[in-house]
Design a protein around this motif. Structure first.
Motif, PDB file in Angstrom:
ATOM      1  N   GLY A  60     -59.074 -23.216  47.849  1.00 29.68           N
ATOM      2  CA  GLY A  60     -59.983 -22.515  46.948  1.00 29.68           C
ATOM      3  C   GLY A  60     -61.114 -21.783  47.624  1.00 29.68           C
ATOM      4  N   ARG A  61     -61.008 -21.562  48.923  1.00 27.61           N
ATOM      5  CA  ARG A  61     -62.086 -20.912  49.668  1.00 27.61           C
ATOM      6  C   ARG A  61     -61.807 -19.433  49.925  1.00 27.61           C
ATOM      7  NH1 ARG A  61     -62.794 -24.151  54.943  1.00 27.61           N
ATOM      8  NH2 ARG A  61     -64.589 -22.741  55.176  1.00 27.61           N
ATOM      9  N   ALA A  62     -60.688 -18.926  49.431  1.00 27.01           N
ATOM     10  CA  ALA A  62     -60.347 -17.504  49.586  1.00 27.01           C
ATOM     11  C   ALA A  62     -59.483 -17.089  48.392  1.00 27.01           C
ATOM     12  CB  ALA A  62     -59.582 -17.269  50.891  1.00 27.01           C
ATOM     13  N   PRO A  63     -59.484 -15.800  48.042  1.00 19.22           N
ATOM     14  CA  PRO A  63     -58.609 -15.323  46.960  1.00 19.22           C
ATOM     15  C   PRO A  63     -57.151 -15.671  47.245  1.00 19.22           C
ATOM     16  CG  PRO A  63     -60.204 -13.641  47.559  1.00 19.22           C
ATOM     17  CD  PRO A  63     -60.321 -14.728  48.591  1.00 19.22           C
ATOM     18  N   ARG A  64     -56.406 -15.951  46.182  1.00 22.71           N
ATOM     19  CA  ARG A  64     -55.037 -16.433  46.353  1.00 22.71           C
ATOM     20  C   ARG A  64     -54.128 -15.439  47.069  1.00 22.71           C
ATOM     21  NH1 ARG A  64     -55.948 -18.327  41.063  1.00 22.71           N
ATOM     22  NH2 ARG A  64     -54.837 -16.548  40.170  1.00 22.71           N
ATOM     23  N   VAL A  65     -54.377 -14.137  46.916  1.00 21.31           N
ATOM     24  CA  VAL A  65     -53.457 -13.143  47.481  1.00 21.31           C
ATOM     25  C   VAL A  65     -54.026 -12.420  48.698  1.00 21.31           C
ATOM     26  CG1 VAL A  65     -52.306 -12.772  45.277  1.00 21.31           C
ATOM     27  CG2 VAL A  65     -54.266 -11.355  45.878  1.00 21.31           C
ATOM     28  N   GLU A  66     -55.204 -12.819  49.144  1.00 17.45           N
ATOM     29  CA  GLU A  66     -55.823 -12.124  50.275  1.00 17.45           C
ATOM     30  C   GLU A  66     -54.939 -12.177  51.526  1.00 17.45           C
ATOM     31  OE1 GLU A  66     -60.263 -12.413  51.631  1.00 17.45           O
ATOM     32  OE2 GLU A  66     -59.135 -13.941  52.723  1.00 17.45           O
TER      33      GLU A  66
END
Length: 234
Positions: free
Chosen positions: A170-176
């Protein structure tokens, strides 16, 4: 847990702009992979855009006291450095026209390499392409927090793995992580395409294809006259 940064708050215009930047970055990475493959085959185990590999080759040449290999590896690295220097000056001065202007200069450099190769094929004739690849890195595209479109992909592959790990916590966008991975995939596809075409046609044909691709991207990224001061391509 953070909310997915890409799940809300983005307008259709923002999404379109990000998709355009991703497409540009993908295309630039594909061109870099293409150039690297044909350069590696033609120049003799030297890359035209991947300086980490060339730095290793330089170290090996120094250890072996191989003067010609030292000069060739050093020449490629110096040409890339020159391109990064000149490209930065040009991009900083060009404002919203940085994308088409830098690409136009790259196109001219590839055309110079074509002319030099026709006159006297050899290592020196390809150095303008290395200058062009150094310049191309100033055009990398920002897609969310992902930096895509560089001519080297070690960082992109690492960032894809790092971003995926952070997305799972949960520390970055899922699709980044996919944006980083797209750069690596584009580079692989470009390298495969360049090698395939080179083996089935000619070196000149691959250079013409490179120049054509740069010209198309330059035209596609030229700002419209009514675009105001908004910079194309981020």
């Amino acid at each position: 847990m953070r909310r997915d940064a890409g799940a809300s708050g983005a307008s259709p215009a923002d999404a379109t702009a990000e998709a355009k930047r991703l497409a540009i970055g993908f295309t630039l990475a594909l061109i870099a992979g293409w150039v690297d493959a044909i350069g590696f085959i033609e120049v003799g185990q030297l890359y035209l855009s991947f300086m980490s590999g060339n730095t290793t080759q330089l170290g090996l040449a120094i250890a072996a006291s191989a003067d010609v290999r030292i000069l060739r590896a050093g020449g490629v690295i110096a040409s890339f450095f020159l391109g990064a220097f000149a490209g930065t000056l040009l991009a900083d001065a060009a404002g919203r026209f940085r994308l088409p202007l830098v690409l136009a200069v790259e196109f001219a450099l590839v055309c110079a390499a074509i002319a030099l190769t026709a006159l006297r094929p050899g290592f020196a004739a390809l150095l303008p392409i290395t200058v062009a690849m150094g310049m191309q890195n100033v055009l990398r595209q920002q897609v969310g927090r992902a930096d895509v479109g560089k001519t080297f992909v070690t960082g992109a592959l690492f960032s894809a793995g790092q971003s995926l790990a952070r997305a799972l916590t949960g520390r970055a966008p899922r699709v980044e992580w996919l944006a980083f991975l797209a750069t690596w995939i584009a580079f692989v596809l470009g390298a495969a395409g360049g090698a395939y075409v080179l083996h089935r046609t000619s070196f000149a044909a691959t250079l013409y294809a490179t120049a054509s691709a740069l010209a198309v991207v330059a035209l596609a990224t030229t700002p419209a006259r009514d675009a105001g001061d908004q910079e194309t391509g981020g």
